[in-house]
Structure formats: structure tokens, C-alpha cells
Design a protein around this motif. Structure first.
Motif, PDB file in Angstrom:
ATOM      1  N   ARG A 164     -11.252   7.520  42.695  1.00  0.00           N
ATOM      2  CA  ARG A 164     -10.676   8.217  41.630  1.00  0.00           C
ATOM      3  C   ARG A 164      -8.988   8.173  42.019  1.00  0.00           C
ATOM      4  O   ARG A 164      -8.661   7.811  43.215  1.00  0.00           O
ATOM      5  N   ARG A 223      -9.658  10.019  36.136  1.00  0.00           N
ATOM      6  CA  ARG A 223     -10.701   9.061  35.688  1.00  0.00           C
ATOM      7  C   ARG A 223     -10.554   8.757  34.420  1.00  0.00           C
ATOM      8  O   ARG A 223      -9.863   9.656  33.562  1.00  0.00           O
ATOM      9  N   ASP A 224     -11.211   7.795  33.855  1.00  0.00           N
ATOM     10  CA  ASP A 224     -10.787   7.418  32.301  1.00  0.00           C
ATOM     11  C   ASP A 224     -12.026   7.619  31.383  1.00  0.00           C
ATOM     12  O   ASP A 224     -11.877   7.266  30.244  1.00  0.00           O
ATOM     13  N   THR A 225     -13.086   8.487  31.982  1.00  0.00           N
ATOM     14  CA  THR A 225     -14.287   8.631  31.189  1.00  0.00           C
ATOM     15  C   THR A 225     -14.236   9.833  30.220  1.00  0.00           C
ATOM     16  O   THR A 225     -15.156   9.892  29.431  1.00  0.00           O
ATOM     17  N   GLU A 241     -14.336  12.710  30.931  1.00  0.00           N
ATOM     18  CA  GLU A 241     -15.139  13.807  31.500  1.00  0.00           C
ATOM     19  C   GLU A 241     -14.671  15.212  31.395  1.00  0.00           C
ATOM     20  O   GLU A 241     -13.580  15.156  31.827  1.00  0.00           O
TER      21      GLU A 241
END
Ligand SMILES: [Zn+2]
Length: 333
Positions: free
Chosen positions: A49, A186-188, A190
């Protein structure tokens, strides 16, 4: 004179201003902020990450150099390369609440009786030394917060440990942990986990009790969230003094704002990714935003330590609207 690496460990409960504080400390020449170093192993080396500089940890030139140097130190051991050694598995076998009693009994000299502890602390020791060598820092700032991390217990060799005890009103902590927030490393899309009032307050209480125990053995100071928000310069000078290093002119800082350059933090809440101009002000939204039930639960559970830290039983719901941060301003924590 010793070769030990000076480590400023920020201990306490998350959402107490520690991420911002570490970021501010990292702006001082000679201080290197690595964020929550205990996230290096899973977040950095397993999931790759983002570092605080914006690059994935394993593509960040600073971390690449640190890990290469640590690998050279550990040459000939089964721990190299660190990127493949799955130290996260040793960490998760050791750093757990059910292992607390065993951790408190452990000593540097007897680490070899607990394989996972020996591997984890040997790897961590090499990384601290390599951070100091590669960055040239006199002090490594580690905002891991969890007070039974082996480094906080004095179980990592080669570390000269001092503790910044971050403390915030437990009802503010409860309110913060119930907010929806998105991970920025992160690119999620989340979201960070959210926790209820009973869990957050019990964790606040347990962590603070353990930090109090650690403070009997190590040089330390208390860092109040409210003081950090009110007078960050004073807090930074006190911490630099604790580490025996000059704070310098703190030109990046005024009483209510800072201009931050990115640091190479490997873990921490989303604030760690913020750079540029940042407003520093107390986040008082909890005073009127917390539910009556959460306020009652948190006050009751935290009662044994409320008075010790100077938090009143009440003083809630009194913040006038005008003091609230506006949505347009970046909140620093
Ligand atoms: Zn980086």
C-alpha cells in the motif's frame, strides 16, 4: 555515547492526534516520521500500500533503500529478503491481547525461547537501524500507538526508547471511531473499520493503563490532543526535548496551521497522506454529535482514568456552532 537508535514511540489510542503529531515531528530536521511502523509488514510488504510520499511502499526509493540496507544487516539469516520473509505472520502470532501476559514477562535476553518474537524483533531492530542510516535521522518517530508492541516493551535490541503518551477525551475517541472514513492508501474506496462506544472505550482504557505501566520504566511525556490542537509548537518542542535533540525554528508551523512536506509513513489514518497547507484546530464536533447513550457508556467505562487526565464528567454539548470546523477546510485529524 551509544549506537542505539533513538525512537520516539507514540503510545495510546488511535484518533488521539498521533498521526498528525508524527507528521509534524517528521518536519523537524533530524526527525524521521515512519508512521505506524507496525504496519510495514502487512500493509507495506504484503499488500504494497501507499507510503506517505504517495508511492507504493515497495516502489518508494526511501523504503527500497531502507529494506536493502536491512537485508544486508540480516544477511545469512532466514529473514532475508525481508520483503518475502512474511514477518507479518510472526507479528500476528506475537502481538495479540491473549499474549499480553507472556509479552510482559519476555526479556531481550530470552527472546530465543519464543521463535516468532525473536524473528519479529530481530527484523524490526534491523529496520530501525537502517531507517536511521539511510535517512540520516537522529530520531525515528514511530506512531504505532499499540503499547504492547515489542519495541514499546523494550524487547527490540538497539533501540533507545522514549514515549509520547497521546491522550484524548474518550468520548471524542468514541465519536471519531464511529465516523465513516475512507482509506487513502489504496484505490479500493474501502472504509476504515468502525467500532461501538463500549469497544472503543474499553480499548482506550486498556491501552492507557499499559502506557502508564511503560512510563515507569522509560522517559516519557503526556501529549494532550487539546494542547496539540491549541499550541502545536509547544508540544513539538517538549517532544524534541524529551529526545535530547533541538526542535529548530519550526518555521513550517503557526499556532493554527502548518505547511507539511510528505513523510515516508507506512501506516496510520488517512491524515498521514495529507501534505501542503493544513489547518490545525480542535475537532469539537463530538461534543454535540455524540449520542446520549454513547456518552453515558463511554463516561461510565472510562471513569477510572477520566479524572487522572483532567476530563470532566460532563462539559458536553456546550460547543457553540461557530467553533466547528467547516467542511471546506482540511481537518488535520
Ligand atoms: Zn515514501
Amino acid at each position: 555515547m551509544t549506537d542505539d537508535v533513538k525512537v520516539l514511540f507514540l503510545g495510546g489510542k488511535g484518533r488521539s492526534g498521533g498521526t498528525l503529531l508524527a507528521n509534524l515531528m517528521g518536519q523537524i530536521p533530524g526527525f524521521c516520521n515512519v508512521g505506524e511502523l507496525n504496519r510495514l509488514w502487512d500493509s507495506g510488504l504484503v499488500h504494497n500500500r501507499r507510503c506517505g510520499c504517495g508511492l507504493p511502499v515497495q516502489q518508494c526509493p526511501t523504503w527500497t533503500a531502507i529494506l536493502d540496507d536491512a537485508d544486508a544487516r540480516l544477511g545469512g539469516t532466514p529473514l532475508t529478503p525481508l520483503s518475502k520473509a512474511r514477518i507479518d505472520l510472526d507479528q500476528s502470532a506475537v502481538v495479540r491481547w491473549p499474549r499480553l501476559a507472556r509479552l510482559l514477562r519476555a526479556r531481550v535476553e530470552t527472546r530465543d525461547r519464543w521463535d516468532a518474537l525473536e524473528r519479529y524483533t530481530t527484523a524490526t531492530s534491523a529496520v530501525y537501524r537502517s531507517i536511521a542510516k539511510v535517512t540520516g535521522a537522529k530520531v525515528v518517530v514511530d506512531s504505532s500507538r499499540l503499547p504492547f508492541e515489542p519495541v514499546a516493551l523494550g524487547l527490540v535490541p538497539g533501540v533507545d526508547l522514549r514515549i509520547g503518551h497521546v491522550v484524548r477525551d474518550p468520548r471524542a475517541v468514541v465519536f471519531s471511531w464511529k465516523r465513516a472514513r475512507v482509506f487513502t492508501d489504496r484505490d479500493t474506496g474501502e472504509h476504515l473499520p468502525r467500532f461501538g462506544a463500549a469497544f472503543s472505550t474499553t480499548s482506550w482504557l486498556a491501552r492507557n493503563v499499559i502506557v502508564e505501566m511503560l512510563r515507569r520504566r522509560r522517559p516519557s511525556i503526556t501529549v494532550s490532543y487539546d494542547e496539540l490542537a491549541r499550541d502545536p509548537g509547544k508540544v513539538l518542542r517538549e517532544l524534541a526535548d524529551l529526545m535530547g535533540e533541538p526542535a529548530g525554528d519550526l518555521r513550517f508551523l503557526t499556532s493554527d496551521a502548518a505547511t507539511l512536506v510528505p513523510t515516508h509513513s507506512v501506516g496510520g489514518n488517512p491524515v498521514r497522506m495529507i501534505s501542503g497547507a493544513v489547518v490545525i484546530e480542535p475537532d469539537e464536533e463530538w461534543r454535540h454529535g455524540i449520542s446520549a447513550r454513547d456518552r453515558w457508556v463511554s463516561t461510565a467505562l472510562a471513569l477510572p482514568l477520566l479524572h487522572r487526565y483532567g476530563f470532566p464528567l460532563r462539559a458536553l454539548g456546550e460547543a457553540p456552532e461557530a467553533t466547528l470546523p467547516t467542511a471546506a477546510r482540511p481537518r488535520a485529524y
